[in-house]
Design an enzyme around this catalytic site. Structure first.
Site, short mmCIF file in Angstrom:
data_model
loop_
_atom_site.label_atom_id
_atom_site.label_comp_id
_atom_site.label_asym_id
_atom_site.label_seq_id
_atom_site.Cartn_x
_atom_site.Cartn_y
_atom_site.Cartn_z
N ASP A 11 0.86 -1.18 0.00
CA ASP A 11 0.00 0.00 0.00
C ASP A 11 0.89 1.23 0.00
OD1 ASP A 11 -2.21 -1.59 0.11
OD2 ASP A 11 -2.60 -1.31 2.24
N ASP A 130 -13.60 -6.30 -2.66
CA ASP A 130 -13.62 -6.32 -1.20
C ASP A 130 -14.94 -6.94 -0.77
OD1 ASP A 130 -11.16 -5.10 -1.04
OD2 ASP A 130 -11.99 -3.08 -0.91
#
Lengths: 262, 225
Positions: A11, A130
């Site tokens: 990330d 997700d």
């Protein structure tokens, strides 16, 4: 036969490495280019970079990260986060990524998957989803619901249906990220991963929950995943790529081993 | 100096970066006259055969590549650059360069195989038993082991089990099997490195296969045909 892939997810916020835990409270833990290079040297198979930069004016920094990674790291990698249009995708591919990773923007505008697939080929388009476990209901028969905005917004969309639709629209791979398992380090969501893998015929990458090499073994066998995504296991130095791979190869999985190279 | 042929192949920049990383001088060109003067040529590739041949012809690069091959200039083809050197590709039903005789064909998913029927009168204790094959996914995308079937200087560093990165739905099948130098297994064995004289071509991505891949590029840079 293809090897099972070990992929690490980095990330990146404002050009720096961050690790999210249940998608809140992120802290910087270093330089993504240096980390990528380190994992490449250790024998990682593939990388994913998620741009979690909040402000749009800092998004250019990500392209610089992508191009510096491409100069030093000679394994495939994909880039996601904030890609809303084919032009956004084109920019990261030109900077040196093999694949783009689309998530929330594709849920809001599924046409993005088709357009990107037509423009760059299915192999270049990864649909990342997700997923939150919910009670089974008429709109969510599998009991797994698609959420967006980092897990905060439920979409009333069944994860298995969305996976099939994504494949039909031209996605070349799926990342199945369990919000429930993410950051727990207690193992991947095996049921979810298996349901998706059985519903589509494109590769499935399991994400969220990997904390020990056994977890990867479980999701690559019982979960029927083609690849497993890991983050904190590597980022905090608990494991080296090689020891995870040796464990998996030792249990009979086909794994790419660097020690055989010269 | 290695000349990279620019026909809008997706991996052109990745190959250039890999060569730069190795300190190997290179230039990118779309100009057939520059290709004709080149002393070493890399013919990269990502994309579809039909579009690739279209651009090669439009730029006059098809003729330049044929002449360079005939003149004995070392040429390395990668991915699509390994497929369109044959005469024909099933992808978009495309007529290709024809540097080697043969055809590029599509992977076909294998139905789970059942044991072959037994000839009458034979027992089953020693009958050939086939493992049930996993249904393959197309494209063939990921890392797979490459087995050298015929020694070649560009693959001299390979050890059994070394893996390379692949992304493709079609593979090259030369008419002359002695032109096959390496194979992989994906629902069956298929050619992944082919060549003849000064031409060598690989289906895998040398520029994305870590150190064993980079070494193929290094070997090409020092290759004396």
């Amino acid at each position: 036969m293809l090897s099972k892939r070990i992929i690490s997810c980095l990330d990146v916020r404002d050009g720096k490495l961050a690790k999210s835990v249940k998608f809140v409270d992120t802290k910087d833990i270093g330089d993504p280019v240096a980390k990528a290079r380190e994992y490449y040297e250790q024998g990682l198979d593939e990388l994913v970079f998620y741009d979690i930069t909040a402000s749009s004016e800092n998004r250019g920094i990500m392209l610089d990260v992508v191009s510096r990674v491409a100069e030093q790291v000679f394994i495939p990698f994909s880039v996601g986060g904030g890609l809303r249009t084919v032009e956004d995708c084109s920019r990261v591919l030109l900077a040196g990524a093999e694949k783009v990773n689309v998530n929330s923007a594709a849920v809001k505008n599924p046409g993005l998957i088709a357009e990107a697939s037509k423009a760059f080929g299915a192999q270049a388009v990864v649909l990342s989803m997700d997923v939150l476990k919910v009670p089974k209901s008429a709109p969510i028969p599998s009991g797994y619901e698609i959420v967006i905005n980092g897990g905060r917004t439920p979409m009333g969309l069944d994860a298995i249906e969305w996976a099939k639709r994504g494949e039909g629209l031209g996605a070349g791979e799926l990342v199945v990220n369990s919000i429930d398992a993410d950051g727990t380090k207690e193992g991947y969501e095996l049921t979810l991963t298996r349901l998706v893998a059985e519903a589509v015929s494109i590769p499935v990458i399991a994400s969220g929950g990997g904390g020990k090499p056994e977890h990867l073994y479980d999701v690559l066998t019982e979960g029927k995943a083609d690849a497993a995504l890991i983050a904190s296991m590597l980022h905090f130095g608990e494991y080296m790529v090689g020891e995870i791979k040796e464990y998996l190869a030792g249990r009979g999985l086909k794994i790419r081993m660097m020690k055989d190279e010269r | 100096m290695i000349t990279l042929v620019d026909y809008k192949a997706g991996n052109l920049t990745s190959v250039r970066r890999a060569l730069e990383h190795l300190g190997i001088p290179c230039q990118i060109t779309a100009d057939p006259s520059v290709v004709r003067r080149a002393d070493k040529i890399i013919f990269p590739g990502v994309g579809a055969a039909g579009a690739a041949m279209g651009i090669l012809k439009e730029r006059g690069l098809d003729a330049a590549l044929k002449e360079s091959f005939a003149a004995g200039i070392p040429i390395l083809g990668i991915c699509i650059g390994c497929q369109i050197i044959l005469e024909h590709s099933e992808e978009d039903n495309t007529d290709c360069l024809g540097l080697l005789a043969g055809e590029t064909i599509r992977f076909r998913p294998q139905p789970p195989s059942s044991p072959p029927p037994l000839p009458a009168g034979e027992g089953d204790s020693d009958s050939p038993h086939r493992m049930e094959r996993e249904r393959i996914k197309i494209p063939h995308m990921g890392w797979n082991a490459v087995s050298v079937t015929r020694p070649h200087p560009l693959l001299a560093h390979l050890r059994p089990g070394n893996e390379f990165y692949f992304v493709h739905s079609f593979y090259p099948q030369p008419a002359d099997v002695s032109q096959i130098y390496a194979t992989s297994d994906y629902g069956g064995e298929f050619p992944v490195a082919i060549g003849k004289d000064n031409l060598f071509a690989v289906q895998f991505h040398t520029e994305k296969s870590g150190k064993v891949g980079l070494k193929v590029l290094e070997n090409f840079a020092s290759w004396k045909t």
